[in-house]
Motif scaffolding. Structure first.
Motif, PDB file in Angstrom:
ATOM      1  N   HIS A  36       0.837  -1.202   0.000  1.00 44.54           N
ATOM      2  CA  HIS A  36       0.000   0.000   0.000  1.00 44.54           C
ATOM      3  C   HIS A  36       0.872   1.253   0.000  1.00 44.54           C
ATOM      4  O   HIS A  36       2.086   1.169   0.158  1.00 44.54           O
ATOM      5  N   HIS A  38       1.387   3.959   1.939  1.00 39.69           N
ATOM      6  CA  HIS A  38       2.025   4.684   3.035  1.00 39.69           C
ATOM      7  C   HIS A  38       3.538   4.717   2.847  1.00 39.69           C
ATOM      8  O   HIS A  38       4.146   3.734   2.406  1.00 39.69           O
ATOM      9  N   HIS A  41       6.072   1.938   3.596  1.00 42.83           N
ATOM     10  CA  HIS A  41       5.938   0.687   2.828  1.00 42.83           C
ATOM     11  C   HIS A  41       6.244   0.909   1.352  1.00 42.83           C
ATOM     12  O   HIS A  41       6.804   0.032   0.692  1.00 42.83           O
ATOM     13  N   HIS A  94      -7.105  -1.472   4.529  1.00 43.34           N
ATOM     14  CA  HIS A  94      -6.298  -0.493   5.281  1.00 43.34           C
ATOM     15  C   HIS A  94      -6.495   0.926   4.733  1.00 43.34           C
ATOM     16  O   HIS A  94      -6.924   1.819   5.453  1.00 43.34           O
ATOM     17  N   ASP A 115      -0.266  -3.686   6.200  1.00 41.64           N
ATOM     18  CA  ASP A 115      -1.101  -3.130   7.275  1.00 41.64           C
ATOM     19  C   ASP A 115      -2.548  -3.473   6.921  1.00 41.64           C
ATOM     20  O   ASP A 115      -2.919  -3.467   5.750  1.00 41.64           O
ATOM     21  N   HIS A 284      -5.523   0.573  11.518  1.00 39.21           N
ATOM     22  CA  HIS A 284      -4.837  -0.680  11.865  1.00 39.21           C
ATOM     23  C   HIS A 284      -5.752  -1.551  12.717  1.00 39.21           C
ATOM     24  O   HIS A 284      -6.578  -1.039  13.477  1.00 39.21           O
TER      25      HIS A 284
HETATM   26 ZN   LIG Z   1      -0.033   1.719   6.430  1.00 40.60          ZN
END
Ligand SMILES: [Zn+2]
Ligand SMILES: [Zn+2]
Length: 336
Positions: A36, A38, A41, A94, A115, A284
């Motif tokens: 994903h 973020h 990551h 997420h 996540d 989360h």
């Molecule tokens: Zn995340």
């Protein structure tokens, strides 16, 4: 086959030698599969990136069109062969575009979940439990004290505060990818129809969510160059968490600093940040969701990537599941 021959941790991140790829590597690599968008990551600089369309788009929005040498779009539920390994992306619930990555070889199946959460989120597809031999999970909120209330209840508290203090501007700190759009979507579901002023830092991602079909209702810039044009008192403003306590927030009428994060369960954290109205809204999994998900996957072995590994590892052991922490570094504890 030993699961560690299929996937194991290296300094760059989780590595699959048979497919020669990394999952969410924290350093530039030849081939990266990204769960994903973020920032911890999804990093720029890999030679080749495979991810869902939304994650690829989000990376481009954040890093520019040159974020990777080449890109390959992963279709949810469609298995792709990477050398001798089968790879399938599944929704993780997420943020928009977030996916779990299922890696399969010789009858052994490992799911790296990235996540994830199980609670409802109008802005993305729900988490899909995948049966597997080894489940790789994060542990951001892996303590029994973390039980997130329904987001709608927290939004109800925000609206109640606004009714109580109609002269004050409510500034909600919300992480720019996922949380900001989710707070807005929940506000709309609660019947809040007024224009929502947003900080410039969350604007492009809000526009992207809207372009992908999410109705966020009327949004407007929270501030302009003209400092006299601050939003009227009583508005609910969405801003990145860093903005709620800095100079930016002082132009608003007697602001109420709110913050939407799973960490708001801890009063001390709210106090430290000067948050008057803590909203426990997390992208989360909480303790209940983590443990329920492990059971849902039927995994006999669990690998814990980042967060509070110990408590989750101990819970697994008490429930007859082999578990070990991976001690991966470079991932943040929900930077929201
Ligand atoms: Zn995340
Ligand atoms: Zn993370």
């Amino acid at each position: 086959m030993n699961p560690r021959d299929l996937l194991h941790s290296r300094p760059e991140g989780l590595y699959c030698p048979k497919g020669d790829f990394f999952i969410d590597p924290v350093r530039p690599v030849a081939r990266a599969l990204i769960t994903h968008g973020h920032a911890d990551h999804a990093r720029a600089g890999h030679s080749a990136v495979m991810a869902t369309r939304e994650t690829l788009d989000i990376m481009e929005i954040r890093y520019g069109a040159e974020f990777a040498g080449s890109r390959q779009e992963a279709q949810l539920g469609q298995t792709v062969r990477l050398d001798g390994v089968e790879v399938t992306f599944h929704p993780a619930g997420h943020v928009l575009g977030s996916a779990q990555i299922c890696v399969e070889h010789g009858g052994l199946r490992i799911v790296a979940s990235g996540d994830y959460k199980r609670s409802r989120d109008p802005t993305c597809l729900p988490f899909e439990p995948i049966r597997c031999d080894v489940f790789v999970t994060e542990a951001t909120f892996a303590l029994p004290v973390f039980v997130h209330p329904p987001a709608a209840d927290e939004i109800g508290r925000l609206l109640k505060s606004r009714d109580q203090f109609p002269e004050r501007t409510h500034i909600v700190g919300a992480y720019g990818l996922g949380k900001a759009q989710r707070v807005i979507a929940h506000l709309r579901e609660s019947g809040y129809s007024a224009p929502i002023p947003i900080h410039g830092a969350v604007q492009r991602l809000c526009e992207y969510y809207q372009a992908r079909g999410l109705d966020l209702g009327p949004l407007e810039p929270a501030t302009t160059d003209d400092t006299a044009a601050a939003p009227r008192a009583g508005a609910i403003v969405i801003a990145p968490p860093s903005a709620i306590s800095d100079r930016w927030s002082r132009r608003f009428a007697d602001p109420v600093a709110a913050f939407a994060s799973g960490w708001m369960r801890i009063r001390q954290r709210a106090r430290q940040r000067g948050v008057e109205l803590p909203l426990i809204i997390s992208d989360h999994a909480d303790w209940t969701e983590l443990t329920r998900t492990i059971i849902d996957t039927g995994a006999e072995e669990v690998w814990v990537t980042h967060g509070r590994e110990e408590a989750l590892v101990r819970w697994c052991e008490l429930n007859g599941i082999v578990a070990r922490p991976l001690h991966l570094t470079g991932y943040e504890d929900e930077a929201e």
